[in-house]
Design an enzyme around this catalytic site. Structure first.
Site, PDB file in Angstrom:
ATOM      1  N   HIS A  94     -14.320  32.554   7.325  1.00  0.00           N
ATOM      2  CA  HIS A  94     -13.639  33.804   6.967  1.00  0.00           C
ATOM      3  C   HIS A  94     -12.144  33.514   6.844  1.00  0.00           C
ATOM      4  O   HIS A  94     -11.370  33.758   7.770  1.00  0.00           O
ATOM      5  CB  HIS A  94     -13.895  34.865   8.042  1.00  0.00           C
ATOM      6  CG  HIS A  94     -13.440  36.236   7.654  1.00  0.00           C
ATOM      7  ND1 HIS A  94     -14.098  37.373   8.057  1.00  0.00           N
ATOM      8  CD2 HIS A  94     -12.384  36.658   6.918  1.00  0.00           C
ATOM      9  CE1 HIS A  94     -13.463  38.441   7.590  1.00  0.00           C
ATOM     10  NE2 HIS A  94     -12.418  38.029   6.904  1.00  0.00           N
ATOM     11  N   GLU A 144     -16.609  34.781   3.830  1.00  0.00           N
ATOM     12  CA  GLU A 144     -16.333  36.189   4.069  1.00  0.00           C
ATOM     13  C   GLU A 144     -14.865  36.487   3.803  1.00  0.00           C
ATOM     14  O   GLU A 144     -14.005  35.618   3.995  1.00  0.00           O
ATOM     15  CB  GLU A 144     -16.625  36.560   5.532  1.00  0.00           C
ATOM     16  CG  GLU A 144     -18.036  36.326   5.984  1.00  0.00           C
ATOM     17  CD  GLU A 144     -18.236  36.707   7.434  1.00  0.00           C
ATOM     18  OE1 GLU A 144     -19.395  36.916   7.828  1.00  0.00           O
ATOM     19  OE2 GLU A 144     -17.230  36.796   8.174  1.00  0.00           O
ATOM     20  N   HIS A 173     -21.264  40.211  14.176  1.00  0.00           N
ATOM     21  CA  HIS A 173     -20.135  40.673  14.986  1.00  0.00           C
ATOM     22  C   HIS A 173     -20.595  40.990  16.405  1.00  0.00           C
ATOM     23  O   HIS A 173     -21.329  41.938  16.643  1.00  0.00           O
ATOM     24  CB  HIS A 173     -19.419  41.885  14.399  1.00  0.00           C
ATOM     25  CG  HIS A 173     -17.986  41.979  14.884  1.00  0.00           C
ATOM     26  ND1 HIS A 173     -16.938  41.406  14.199  1.00  0.00           N
ATOM     27  CD2 HIS A 173     -17.445  42.516  15.984  1.00  0.00           C
ATOM     28  CE1 HIS A 173     -15.804  41.627  14.847  1.00  0.00           C
ATOM     29  NE2 HIS A 173     -16.085  42.290  15.948  1.00  0.00           N
TER      30      HIS A 173
END
Length: 237
Positions: free
Chosen positions: A43, A70, A190
């Protein structure tokens, strides 16, 4: 079996803290794959405080499993993804100063924007996923963008689970059922951990992939990286 994609951001954070190349991100990534992970997630953020844009280019050359990038689809991010061409791009509505992801997309308000971005990636044969809260309306909105998958933002589930509230899974079951009915693939991520991953996986229908980084790396400090990856794989069977 639900696939395990390991987010290696924390490895890059540790490397960057000393300004050198220890730990070596590329070597650790190769080890993670050899230990059984079925994907690698990164990410990159605009300030490159952990994963650098060059890391994405370098990782593309060596990742042999699925490669997932991401991020918020600002132009710089889109240019990177189109250059690297990962297996999957996951769109996350991060503010520029966000410490970590903290919300899913409002897929209704942002429908036109997301539809345009997704069309660009799909024209380049990159699978797309949208980070969403466990809300059937947001899932339905995602389906109208043309995305291939959604990624359920699981922080609220993890918080409820830690408090012993097993009903925290209910909105995720409903959202997953909606996604399945609309023909969307289902990812999740998450705050998933060794403690809660099996319960989540066992209750979410047709869960294709989980992306786990922070918890997995923290657990590995005590239990070892290879051991922890295989513990996740066993729980995801």
């Amino acid at each position: 079996m639900t696939k395990l994609s390991v987010n290696v951001n924390k490895i890059a954070t540790l490397r960057n803290s000393r300004g050198g190349n220890v730990p070596n991100l590329l070597r650790v990534t190769k080890d993670i794959e050899s230990f059984g992970a079925q994907g690698i997630t990164i990410h990159p953020r605009p300030d490159e405080r952990h994963i650098r844009y060059q890391d994405a280019r370098d990782l593309k050359k060596l990742v042999t499993t699925e490669f997932n990038i991401e991020g918020n689809p600002i132009q710089k991010f889109m240019d990177l993804v189109l250059e690297v061409r990962p297996t999957q791009v996951t769109l996350v509505p991060d503010a520029l100063n966000a410490i970590t992801s903290n919300a899913g997309w409002d897929t209704i308000t942002n429908r036109s924007f997301l539809k345009e971005v997704i069309a660009t990636f799909k024209q380049n044969n990159i699978r797309t996923s949208i980070f969403v809260d466990a809300d059937p309306k947001m899932v339905a909105g995602a389906a109208e963008t043309g995305t291939d998958r959604i990624e359920l933002y699981t922080e609220s589930f993890a918080e409820a689970f830690d408090k012993g509230d097993m009903k925290g899974i209910d909105p995720f079951i409903e959202a997953a059922q909606t996604a399945d009915q609309l023909g969307l693939g289902i990812n999740a991520g998450h705050d998933l951990s060794l403690d809660n991953i099996k319960y989540f996986k066992d209750n979410i229908p047709n869960l294709l992939e989980v992306s786990i980084g922070h918890a997995l790396i923290c657990e590995s400090l005590y239990l070892g990286l290879e051991n922890v990856i295989n513990m996740y794989l066993n729980k995801l069977k």
